[in-house]
Design an enzyme around this catalytic site. Structure first.
Site, PDB file in Angstrom:
ATOM      1  N   GLU A 165      14.186   4.619 -46.964  1.00 35.12           N
ATOM      2  CA  GLU A 165      14.900   3.513 -46.302  1.00 35.12           C
ATOM      3  C   GLU A 165      15.070   2.278 -47.179  1.00 35.12           C
ATOM      4  O   GLU A 165      14.797   1.158 -46.749  1.00 35.12           O
ATOM      5  CB  GLU A 165      14.175   3.158 -44.984  1.00 35.12           C
ATOM      6  N   ASP A 211      16.699   8.513 -45.867  1.00 35.87           N
ATOM      7  CA  ASP A 211      17.159   7.336 -45.116  1.00 35.87           C
ATOM      8  C   ASP A 211      17.713   7.746 -43.756  1.00 35.87           C
ATOM      9  O   ASP A 211      17.861   8.932 -43.461  1.00 35.87           O
ATOM     10  CB  ASP A 211      18.197   6.551 -45.927  1.00 35.87           C
ATOM     11  N   GLU A 281      13.828  14.426 -40.171  1.00 36.96           N
ATOM     12  CA  GLU A 281      13.140  13.833 -39.004  1.00 36.96           C
ATOM     13  C   GLU A 281      13.965  13.992 -37.723  1.00 36.96           C
ATOM     14  O   GLU A 281      14.056  13.065 -36.913  1.00 36.96           O
ATOM     15  CB  GLU A 281      12.889  12.333 -39.228  1.00 36.96           C
TER      16      GLU A 281
HETATM   17  O1  9MR Z   1       6.670   8.423 -35.950  1.00 32.09           O
HETATM   18  C1  9MR Z   1       6.099   7.492 -36.843  1.00 32.09           C
HETATM   19  C2  9MR Z   1       5.093   6.638 -36.094  1.00 32.09           C
HETATM   20  O2  9MR Z   1       4.025   7.426 -35.636  1.00 32.09           O
HETATM   21  C3  9MR Z   1       4.605   5.567 -37.015  1.00 32.09           C
HETATM   22  O3  9MR Z   1       3.827   4.698 -36.308  1.00 32.09           O
HETATM   23  C4  9MR Z   1       5.762   4.794 -37.602  1.00 32.09           C
HETATM   24  C5  9MR Z   1       5.268   3.751 -38.601  1.00 32.09           C
HETATM   25  O4  9MR Z   1       4.579   4.378 -39.614  1.00 32.09           O
HETATM   26  O5  9MR Z   1       6.647   5.644 -38.270  1.00 32.09           O
HETATM   27  C6  9MR Z   1       7.187   6.639 -37.468  1.00 32.09           C
HETATM   28  O6  9MR Z   1       7.989   7.480 -38.268  1.00 32.09           O
HETATM   29  C7  9MR Z   1       9.140   6.913 -38.870  1.00 32.09           C
HETATM   30  C8  9MR Z   1       9.308   7.505 -40.242  1.00 32.09           C
HETATM   31  O7  9MR Z   1       8.137   7.290 -41.000  1.00 32.09           O
HETATM   32  C9  9MR Z   1      10.510   6.943 -40.962  1.00 32.09           C
HETATM   33  N1  9MR Z   1      11.705   7.102 -40.170  1.00 32.09           N
HETATM   34  C10 9MR Z   1      11.624   6.622 -38.802  1.00 32.09           C
HETATM   35  C11 9MR Z   1      10.421   7.276 -38.101  1.00 32.09           C
HETATM   36  C12 9MR Z   1      10.381   6.912 -36.636  1.00 32.09           C
HETATM   37  O8  9MR Z   1      10.288   5.541 -36.481  1.00 32.09           O
END
Ligand code: 9MR
Length: 369
Positions: A165, A211, A281
């Protein structure tokens, strides 16, 4: 320019055979909690050279019903949160790999691949990091971490989200980079440095830029796609070792539908650059819909199907991961705060581990697309 690495060899393990690898698991699987006995997603995907898998947290593995479903359906795992720097290096210089070691052991025991998310991000960093980076401006605060984590995982992880990102056209820079801590401390070259450090730490690994903004429709996403192509073209021309683009694939069931043509054209351009494509994701947010479950399920399945039809039509695509496998662990708050009001249905298995219409849509596109 390093040769692009294909994950297909690695993912050859993703067929059904590996899923039943350990005797301890055979019992669980015999008492199958999945009443639809047709082939699991990992096997359907593997038949066409795609690996299917899921994000997971180690706490979820303590639920035997879920663990059995995961072993059955997933051919690759990624840590939902335990590979973020805030978890691994909460205390400066002291690395805690216990979470990912648990996940990697589970993957290995069940013949699954494992991929890494994420080395460089602006979220979920340890509390000490921002102040240290801005005060010391020492590039080793970034590259040293990359080196340490990749060396710990060497031989167990073949695909890495190196930078996550980093693009944000809304931040108003001519290079469209997000105005993060890393950019402020080291300038735009921090991305190059991260990929070079990753290549040096494990020359055999697949290095991915990941991203969220390229898959959805609307002006904002048109700009995001253009910015991403520009970023990748320039980086590759500079010799930055990027092997693949990760599209997160967070969709909305009741938002504007995906523009299939725009997505198709975008992915063709990514492929023409010689990059692999990974869906890293995928999930479908069903907020904003009616409370009726069948209607929501249908909208979720349609959104997933329309997305995957395009993605799987591109021969550079080699992986599809969902951000979780079962609705059982979806939180009604936190990052899914928009999903409050009713139990969200966003993933291939519902909270009772039953296959949802999304599962069937994914299976159909994977089998026939
Ligand atoms: O699902 C993830 C959540 O458990 C975490 O708290 C958060 C912060 O680390 O990140 C979430 O995952 C994200 C991912 O790392 C990057 N893309 C967006 C995802 C959902 O917000």
């Amino acid at each position: 320019m390093p040769t692009r690495r294909s994950l297909l060899g690695l993912f050859a393990l993703s067929g059904t055979a590996g899923a039943f690898a350990t005797p301890s698991f055979a019992g669980l699987l015999r008492a199958s909690f999945v009443d639809d006995q047709s082939a699991p997603l990992r096997a359907i995907a593997a038949q066409r050279g795609i690996v299917y898998g899921s994000a997971v947290g180690s706490y979820e593995l303590r639920d035997p019903e879920f663990a059995a479903s995961l072993a059955r359906e997933a051919g690759i795992l990624v840590a939902e949160y335990e590979m973020k720097r805030g978890v691994i290096e909460e205390v400066r210089g002291r690395y805690d790999f216990s979470g990912i070691d648990t996940l990697m052991a589970f993957a290995q025991a069940h013949g699954m691949a494992f991929r890494a998310h994420t080395l460089v991000w602006h979220h979920r960093n340890p509390g000490w990091l921002d102040a240290a980076v801005l005060a010391e401006r020492d590039p080793a605060l970034q590259t040293g971490y990359i080196d340490a984590v990749m060396r710990h995982c060497k031989g167990r992880i073949k695909s890495w989200d190196v930078v996550n990102e980093a693009i944000s056209p809304e931040d108003g820079r001519s290079d469209n980079l997000r105005n993060t801590l890393w950019l402020q401390a080291f300038g735009p070259g921090y991305i190059d440095a991260a990929f070079h450090a990753a290549r040096a730490a494990d020359p055999t690994a697949q290095l991915v830029y990941n991203d969220w903004g390229c898959e959805n429709s609307g002006d904002k996403h048109d700009r995001f796609r253009a910015a991403t192509l520009d970023f990748l073209e320039r980086a590759l021309a500079r010799g930055v070792p990027i092997d693949g683009l990760g599209l997160q694939g967070h969709l909305q069931a009741f938002g504007p539908p995906i523009d299939q043509k725009k997505l198709r054209d975008f992915l063709s351009k990514v492929q023409q650059m010689g990059l692999k494509i990974l869906i890293t994701e995928h999930d479908v947010d069903d907020s904003g819909g009616p409370s009726d479950i069948a209607t929501r399920d249908q909208a979720v399945a349609n959104a997933s199907r329309r997305f995957l039809e395009v993605v799987l039509d591109n021969s550079a695509t080699e992986a599809v991961l969902t951000w979780g496998l079962s609705d059982r662990f979806l939180k009604p708050s936190g990052w899914r705060e928009t999903l409050t009001g009713y139990s969200p249905r966003a993933l291939p298995l519902d909270a009772d581990m039953q296959r949802t219409p999304m599962w069937h849509a994914m299976a159909r596109v994977l089998a026939t697309g």
